[in-house]
Design a protein around this motif. Sequence first.
Motif, PDB file in Angstrom:
ATOM      1  N   LEU A 162       0.819  -1.223   0.000  1.00  0.00           N
ATOM      2  CA  LEU A 162       0.000   0.000   0.000  1.00  0.00           C
ATOM      3  C   LEU A 162       0.851   1.271   0.000  1.00  0.00           C
ATOM      4  O   LEU A 162       0.395   2.335  -0.403  1.00  0.00           O
ATOM      5  CB  LEU A 162      -0.924   0.003   1.220  1.00  0.00           C
ATOM      6  CG  LEU A 162      -2.079  -0.984   1.177  1.00  0.00           C
ATOM      7  CD1 LEU A 162      -2.926  -0.864   2.432  1.00  0.00           C
ATOM      8  CD2 LEU A 162      -2.945  -0.717  -0.049  1.00  0.00           C
ATOM      9  N   MET A 163       2.089   1.147   0.460  1.00  0.00           N
ATOM     10  CA  MET A 163       2.968   2.324   0.458  1.00  0.00           C
ATOM     11  C   MET A 163       3.212   2.826  -0.962  1.00  0.00           C
ATOM     12  O   MET A 163       3.474   4.000  -1.190  1.00  0.00           O
ATOM     13  CB  MET A 163       4.321   1.970   1.083  1.00  0.00           C
ATOM     14  CG  MET A 163       4.255   1.673   2.557  1.00  0.00           C
ATOM     15  SD  MET A 163       5.827   1.014   3.162  1.00  0.00           S
ATOM     16  CE  MET A 163       6.918   2.392   2.857  1.00  0.00           C
ATOM     17  N   ARG A 165       1.197   3.259  -3.236  1.00  0.00           N
ATOM     18  CA  ARG A 165       0.139   4.126  -3.759  1.00  0.00           C
ATOM     19  C   ARG A 165       0.600   5.593  -3.766  1.00  0.00           C
ATOM     20  O   ARG A 165       0.407   6.303  -4.739  1.00  0.00           O
ATOM     21  CB  ARG A 165      -1.109   3.960  -2.909  1.00  0.00           C
ATOM     22  CG  ARG A 165      -2.325   4.664  -3.457  1.00  0.00           C
ATOM     23  CD  ARG A 165      -3.527   4.292  -2.616  1.00  0.00           C
ATOM     24  NE  ARG A 165      -4.713   4.961  -3.065  1.00  0.00           N
ATOM     25  CZ  ARG A 165      -5.053   6.182  -2.687  1.00  0.00           C
ATOM     26  NH1 ARG A 165      -4.269   6.852  -1.871  1.00  0.00           N
ATOM     27  NH2 ARG A 165      -6.146   6.738  -3.149  1.00  0.00           N
ATOM     28  N   HIS A 166       1.200   6.034  -2.668  1.00  0.00           N
ATOM     29  CA  HIS A 166       1.646   7.433  -2.645  1.00  0.00           C
ATOM     30  C   HIS A 166       3.064   7.602  -3.190  1.00  0.00           C
ATOM     31  O   HIS A 166       3.418   8.664  -3.665  1.00  0.00           O
ATOM     32  CB  HIS A 166       1.504   8.043  -1.252  1.00  0.00           C
ATOM     33  CG  HIS A 166       2.062   7.189  -0.152  1.00  0.00           C
ATOM     34  ND1 HIS A 166       1.310   6.280   0.554  1.00  0.00           N
ATOM     35  CD2 HIS A 166       3.312   7.099   0.354  1.00  0.00           C
ATOM     36  CE1 HIS A 166       2.061   5.681   1.451  1.00  0.00           C
ATOM     37  NE2 HIS A 166       3.283   6.149   1.341  1.00  0.00           N
ATOM     38  N   SER A 174       4.907   0.084   7.866  1.00  0.00           N
ATOM     39  CA  SER A 174       4.160   0.294   6.619  1.00  0.00           C
ATOM     40  C   SER A 174       2.808   0.945   6.916  1.00  0.00           C
ATOM     41  O   SER A 174       2.377   1.854   6.216  1.00  0.00           O
ATOM     42  CB  SER A 174       3.906  -1.026   5.900  1.00  0.00           C
ATOM     43  OG  SER A 174       5.085  -1.742   5.769  1.00  0.00           O
ATOM     44  N   VAL A 219       1.484   4.506   5.515  1.00  0.00           N
ATOM     45  CA  VAL A 219       0.223   4.641   4.772  1.00  0.00           C
ATOM     46  C   VAL A 219      -0.700   5.636   5.480  1.00  0.00           C
ATOM     47  O   VAL A 219      -1.306   6.507   4.844  1.00  0.00           O
ATOM     48  CB  VAL A 219      -0.464   3.262   4.611  1.00  0.00           C
ATOM     49  CG1 VAL A 219      -1.858   3.421   4.021  1.00  0.00           C
ATOM     50  CG2 VAL A 219       0.381   2.358   3.727  1.00  0.00           C
ATOM     51  N   ASN A 269       0.311   9.276   4.905  1.00  0.00           N
ATOM     52  CA  ASN A 269      -0.007   9.748   3.557  1.00  0.00           C
ATOM     53  C   ASN A 269      -1.505   9.768   3.294  1.00  0.00           C
ATOM     54  O   ASN A 269      -1.989  10.579   2.511  1.00  0.00           O
ATOM     55  CB  ASN A 269       0.718   8.896   2.523  1.00  0.00           C
ATOM     56  CG  ASN A 269       2.161   9.332   2.363  1.00  0.00           C
ATOM     57  OD1 ASN A 269       2.456  10.286   1.661  1.00  0.00           O
ATOM     58  ND2 ASN A 269       3.056   8.662   3.068  1.00  0.00           N
ATOM     59  N   LEU A 270      -2.234   8.892   3.971  1.00  0.00           N
ATOM     60  CA  LEU A 270      -3.686   8.881   3.830  1.00  0.00           C
ATOM     61  C   LEU A 270      -4.265  10.193   4.346  1.00  0.00           C
ATOM     62  O   LEU A 270      -5.191  10.769   3.761  1.00  0.00           O
ATOM     63  CB  LEU A 270      -4.261   7.697   4.616  1.00  0.00           C
ATOM     64  CG  LEU A 270      -5.729   7.394   4.421  1.00  0.00           C
ATOM     65  CD1 LEU A 270      -6.016   7.038   2.971  1.00  0.00           C
ATOM     66  CD2 LEU A 270      -6.160   6.234   5.320  1.00  0.00           C
TER      67      LEU A 270
END
Lengths: 351, 146
Positions: A327-328, A330-331, B36, B40, B43-44
């Motif tokens: 998921l990292m 994604r950005h 991780s 996430v 950044n979310l």
Amino acid sequence: MSAEEQLKALSLFIASRNGATDVDLSAYRAHTEGFSMETFSFDAHWTESGGEVFDGRLIARVQPEAGLLEPYDLRPQVLAMRAVHGTVAVPELLWFEEGSEVLGAPFYVNRFVAGDVPVPSEGPSGELPIEDPLERESLARDFAGNLAALHRFDWQAAGLSELGGPDGVPEDGRDAARRVVANWRGYHERSRAGAAPMMARAFKELEVRLPRQSPLCLVHGDYRTGNFLRVGGRITAILDWEMVHLGDPMEDLAWACSRIWRGQTDMPGLLVERERLLHMYSEAGGLDVDEQRLAFYDLLAAVKMSAIMTTGLRAWADGRTDDVRMLMFRHQLAGMQVIMAESAGVVGALS
Amino acid sequence: MAMLDHEKVIEALAATLENEVLPALGQGPSRLQLYSVLDVLENLSAYLEWGGQLAELEVAACRRAASQLAGLLEGELSARCRDFAAETGGGDTALETARTLLVDVIESPAFDSSEVRATVDACLGESVLTAAMFMKPSRLSEVSKG
């Protein structure tokens, strides 16, 4: 499979392979440094049929179901590692099992090599993974030397034509370049990431810049800081041969020198300056360095990394992996697009 | 639940994970997964705050480019550019339309024209640089160490 089950299955495997008795595997440790293969090490002891006793630490790498480089096939890396052992710093490979009966997936076992893996990323306060400049210089020399040795390796004499892939050995460097672009375009398309103008722009630029001529050699495919073990200033093993193939030597050099692995510095892999690394490569007997082809493969590096990221995201989105690290990406794709835009000449150099 | 600002919720979750959970974990897969999650989450938060605006900026850049491209291209692609430049809608549909249009222009023979290329590049450059401004520093070094 639990750790205990894996060791038990491996004990039976070793006994059946060697006719070994007294097989004892212990001290299991999972290794989490890599992003794709499931890796664990263990202490091993057995007595072979001739009476010889083995005592040592081994490491097993198991093919994952899904992930960044799916679909997986261990065979090319096993062939390459076996062939270059003794020429390039690679761990000695003991067994390769292509079936899934033992550990639920194909795997190989090699001797454990001591060392830690410096990562190509600065710490939270900008600290380098290797602080000592003399150590970085020494590692860079080993890094360049191993790459030069790999590129000089006579793959034809070693019978490695199979590494040309399903279409056979590329006709020449231009054909190899065309294939490698098609390969990563395939990854990108299969990841179904939606309309991606920057990727389309990069692929267009790659068509324009396609090298006319280049030598064919054994290309590691993921040669960079983060994929070697070191003890102090010496590299003890080059790891992660999943992307090995026949291609242009500049592909490895461009990947190693890419901005992806430089952090906020101008040092590829956070080791030494780019010119210094290229000089070390030449000095170690590497193949001729060509800036035009380097520029082509530098752009390809950003394309490849983006395709790897969207492949990982797709595997997660489809429920084929639950590894949150995917998921990292994604950005991080946003940063990759900037590197791609720079390499394609869409924006000027920003650093 | 309107009193709970999503950014503050995410900040609190991240702080709890980092300050309370992380120290209790040894080295290994659990620690790596937690880093991780933190990456996430951070950044979310930025995405939730700026994501909509970012998409609007990208669509706006594409509309400006489409307006210019309409005069440089011919036939169906020119008409699509003209139509898109005249539209006012936003959201995911507009973004996907904008991106698809750019890809089609890039993959067309018209992209050989230096004017077309320069117009597309200006749009792409603006979009990728704007998007990168909203990224938080990565925890890749921690994640890679495990």
